[in-house]
Scaffold this motif. Structure first.
Motif, PDB file in Angstrom:
ATOM      1  N   UNK A 120      20.629  -2.789  -7.529  1.00 37.64           N
ATOM      2  CA  UNK A 120      19.425  -2.306  -8.200  1.00 37.64           C
ATOM      3  C   UNK A 120      19.031  -3.204  -9.368  1.00 37.64           C
ATOM      4  N   UNK A 121      19.958  -4.091  -9.830  1.00 38.03           N
ATOM      5  CA  UNK A 121      19.585  -4.942 -10.957  1.00 38.03           C
ATOM      6  C   UNK A 121      18.716  -6.129 -10.532  1.00 38.03           C
ATOM      7  N   UNK A 122      18.530  -6.320  -9.242  1.00 42.68           N
ATOM      8  CA  UNK A 122      17.686  -7.419  -8.793  1.00 42.68           C
ATOM      9  C   UNK A 122      16.224  -7.093  -9.073  1.00 42.68           C
ATOM     10  N   UNK A 123      15.434  -8.116  -9.457  1.00 41.25           N
ATOM     11  CA  UNK A 123      14.012  -7.869  -9.645  1.00 41.25           C
ATOM     12  C   UNK A 123      13.365  -7.505  -8.316  1.00 41.25           C
ATOM     13  N   UNK A 124      12.260  -6.776  -8.358  1.00 41.33           N
ATOM     14  CA  UNK A 124      11.635  -6.359  -7.103  1.00 41.33           C
ATOM     15  C   UNK A 124      11.123  -7.543  -6.291  1.00 41.33           C
ATOM     16  N   UNK A 125      11.049  -7.348  -4.999  1.00 42.27           N
ATOM     17  CA  UNK A 125      10.580  -8.418  -4.124  1.00 42.27           C
ATOM     18  C   UNK A 125       9.127  -8.209  -3.728  1.00 42.27           C
ATOM     19  N   UNK A 126       8.633  -9.154  -2.955  1.00 43.98           N
ATOM     20  CA  UNK A 126       7.264  -9.095  -2.448  1.00 43.98           C
ATOM     21  C   UNK A 126       7.276  -8.308  -1.135  1.00 43.98           C
ATOM     22  N   UNK A 127       6.241  -7.512  -0.923  1.00 43.82           N
ATOM     23  CA  UNK A 127       6.130  -6.780   0.331  1.00 43.82           C
ATOM     24  C   UNK A 127       4.975  -7.356   1.134  1.00 43.82           C
ATOM     25  N   UNK A 128       5.274  -7.830   2.328  1.00 48.15           N
ATOM     26  CA  UNK A 128       4.209  -8.283   3.230  1.00 48.15           C
ATOM     27  C   UNK A 128       4.095  -7.245   4.332  1.00 48.15           C
ATOM     28  N   UNK A 129       3.065  -6.400   4.266  1.00 47.58           N
ATOM     29  CA  UNK A 129       2.979  -5.330   5.263  1.00 47.58           C
ATOM     30  C   UNK A 129       2.622  -5.873   6.633  1.00 47.58           C
ATOM     31  N   UNK A 130       2.986  -5.128   7.609  1.00 51.92           N
ATOM     32  CA  UNK A 130       2.677  -5.530   8.982  1.00 51.92           C
ATOM     33  C   UNK A 130       1.189  -5.303   9.224  1.00 51.92           C
ATOM     34  N   UNK A 131       0.474  -6.336   9.644  1.00 46.86           N
ATOM     35  CA  UNK A 131      -0.959  -6.145   9.887  1.00 46.86           C
ATOM     36  C   UNK A 131      -1.180  -5.407  11.205  1.00 46.86           C
ATOM     37  N   UNK A 132      -2.332  -4.798  11.321  1.00 44.68           N
ATOM     38  CA  UNK A 132      -2.662  -4.144  12.581  1.00 44.68           C
ATOM     39  C   UNK A 132      -2.809  -5.228  13.650  1.00 44.68           C
ATOM     40  N   UNK A 133      -2.341  -4.940  14.863  1.00 41.69           N
ATOM     41  CA  UNK A 133      -2.497  -5.902  15.955  1.00 41.69           C
ATOM     42  C   UNK A 133      -3.986  -6.032  16.264  1.00 41.69           C
ATOM     43  N   UNK A 134      -4.463  -7.269  16.244  1.00 40.95           N
ATOM     44  CA  UNK A 134      -5.897  -7.472  16.462  1.00 40.95           C
ATOM     45  C   UNK A 134      -6.193  -7.851  17.914  1.00 40.95           C
ATOM     46  N   UNK A 135      -5.149  -8.146  18.632  1.00 41.96           N
ATOM     47  CA  UNK A 135      -5.357  -8.534  20.028  1.00 41.96           C
ATOM     48  C   UNK A 135      -6.111  -9.848  20.156  1.00 41.96           C
TER      49      UNK A 135
END
Ligand code: URA
Ligand code: URA
Length: 329
Positions: A120-135
Motif C-alpha cells: 500500500x505504500x506504493x504510489x498509485x498507478x495509471x489506469x488504462x480502461x478497456x475501450x469498447x470494441x469498435x469492430x
C-alpha cells in the motif's frame, strides 16, 4: 565538458528520472574522487566546486577536504553534493519487501487504487480502461494466439514488413499468467522469428529465472512485430498499425500481471509520456490487468546500475503473480 560536468549532468538526469538513490556502482572510488577534485589525478586541486543537486538560487559550495573513504558516496556527501545515505542495504535481498525508491506524488485522475499484492505504500498507478470494441479491424476478433501469429507473419499494415525478414509475433504459454512486453524485434529476433533471443533476450531469460519463471511458462512479445530498420524507434503509424495485435494477445491471454520492458512498451501501453523513472515502482492497470514497468534488458546491459531497481520491479511483479488467484488452475 570535463569529468565533473559529466558527473553533474549524470546525477541531474537520474534525478529527473525520479531516482533518489544513485547507484554509481560501476565507478571506482578513485575515479569518483578524481571527478570531484579530490583524487590523485584531479590536477592538484585541493577543493572543487560540485553542485549536482543544488537549485539555481543556491550558492555553489566549496569542497573542503573530503575524507579518504572506501565509499565514493561518503566522498560525495562530504562535498555537500551527495545523495542521502541509502535507507536500505545495498545488496538485493530476495526476502526484502519492495518499497518504492521515493514515492512520486501523482495527480493522475485515472490513478489506480492499489492492486492485490501491491504494497500500500506504493504510489498509485495509471489506469488504462478497456475501450469498447469498435469492430474496426479483423484483429479484434482473431480467435487464438496462433491465428494472430499467422496474421502477423503475412502482415502488410505498415511498411516495416518491406525491410524486415519476418514477423515476430511472440511466443510462450497461451495460458501464461505472466506476460513480458518489449519494444520491437532486433536483428537476431528478425532472423529467427522469435522474441528476445539476442543478448537482451538472454538477460531477460535470466531475470525471469531469478523470480522462478521459465521462459516457456510465460508469454513474451513486443509492441511492434516487425523489426524497424537499424533498430530505430517505431513511428506513430507503425505503432497504430501494429498495436491491435498486442491488444488482442493480452485480451486472449488475460495474464495476472504484465511486465512492460523499457520506456517504449511502458509509454505505449500506459498511453503516457511519463519517464520510466516515474512509471516504475507503481502498479498500473492495463484493461484491468496489473502492469509493472521496469528497465529494458538492453538498457541494463549498457547500465548495470539499473540492475538493482530492476530486481525490485520484478520482485513486485512476482508478488502480484503470487497473490492473484491462479486463473484456470
Ligand atoms: N506460472 C505459469 O505457468 N505461467 C506464468 O506465466 C507464471 C507462472
Ligand atoms: N528488444 C526488444 O524490445 N524486443 C526483442 O524481442 C528483442 C530486443
Amino acid at each position: 565538458m570535463d569529468a565533473r560536468d559529466r558527473l553533474r549532468r549524470y546525477l541531474e538526469q537520474r534525478r529527473e528520472m525520479g531516482e533518489s538513490e544513485f547507484a554509481l556502482d560501476s565507478m571506482s572510488v578513485e575515479e569518483a574522487l578524481r571527478v570531484i577534485g579530490q583524487g590523485p589525478g584531479a590536477g592538484g586541486r585541493g577543493s572543487a566546486t560540485v553542485t549536482p543537486t543544488q537549485g539555481p538560487r543556491e550558492k555553489p559550495r566549496a569542497v573542503e577536504e573530503a575524507p579518504a573513504s572506501a565509499d565514493w558516496r561518503e566522498a560525495l556527501r562530504a562535498a555537500g553534493s551527495a545523495p542521502e545515505p541509502p535507507r536500505r542495504a545495498e545488496a538485493p535481498t530476495p526476502a526484502e519487501p519492495v518499497v518504492a525508491a521515493q514515492p512520486t506524488p501523482v495527480e493522475d485522475p485515472r490513478a489506480a487504487t492499489p492492486s492485490a499484492g501491491a504494497p500500500s505504500e506504493l504510489p498509485p498507478g495509471i489506469v488504462v480502461p478497456k475501450p469498447a470494441a469498435l469492430g474496426l479491424s479483423e484483429i479484434e476478433s482473431l480467435p487464438s494466439l496462433d491465428a494472430i501469429a499467422e496474421m502477423v507473419k503475412k502482415c502488410t499494415r505498415c511498411p516495416l514488413h518491406q525491410t524486415a525478414i519476418q514477423g515476430v509475433p511472440g511466443e510462450g504459454n497461451p495460458n501464461a499468467r505472466f506476460v513480458c512486453v518489449g519494444e520491437a524485434p532486433g536483428a537476431t529476433e528478425d532472423e529467427t522469428g522469435r522474441p528476445f533471443v539476442g543478448a537482451a533476450g538472454q538477460l531477460l531469460t535470466k531475470i525471469l529465472a531469478a523470480i522462478n519463471l521459465r521462459r516457456e511458462d510465460v508469454f513474451i512479445c513486443n509492441v511492434i512485430k516487425h523489426r524497424p530498420p537499424g533498430n530505430r524507434n517505431p513511428l506513430p503509424n507503425e505503432i497504430a498499425a501494429c498495436s491491435p495485435y498486442l491488444v488482442r494477445q493480452l485480451e486472449l491471454i488475460r495474464p495476472s500481471v504484465i511486465l512492460a520492458l523499457g520506456t517504449f512498451a511502458a509509454q505505449t501501453l500506459l498511453e503516457t509520456k511519463e519517464s520510466i523513472g516515474k512509471l516504475r515502482g507503481r502498479v498500473h492497470r492495463y484493461h484491468g490487468i496489473p502492469l509493472v514497468v521496469t528497465y529494458h534488458p538492453a538498457a541494463l546491459l549498457r547500465n548495470p546500475s539499473w540492475k538493482r531497481p530492476t530486481w525490485d520491479d520484478v520482485q513486485l511483479a512476482r508478488r502480484i503473480l503470487d497473490s492473484s488467484p491462479a486463473a484456470g488452475a
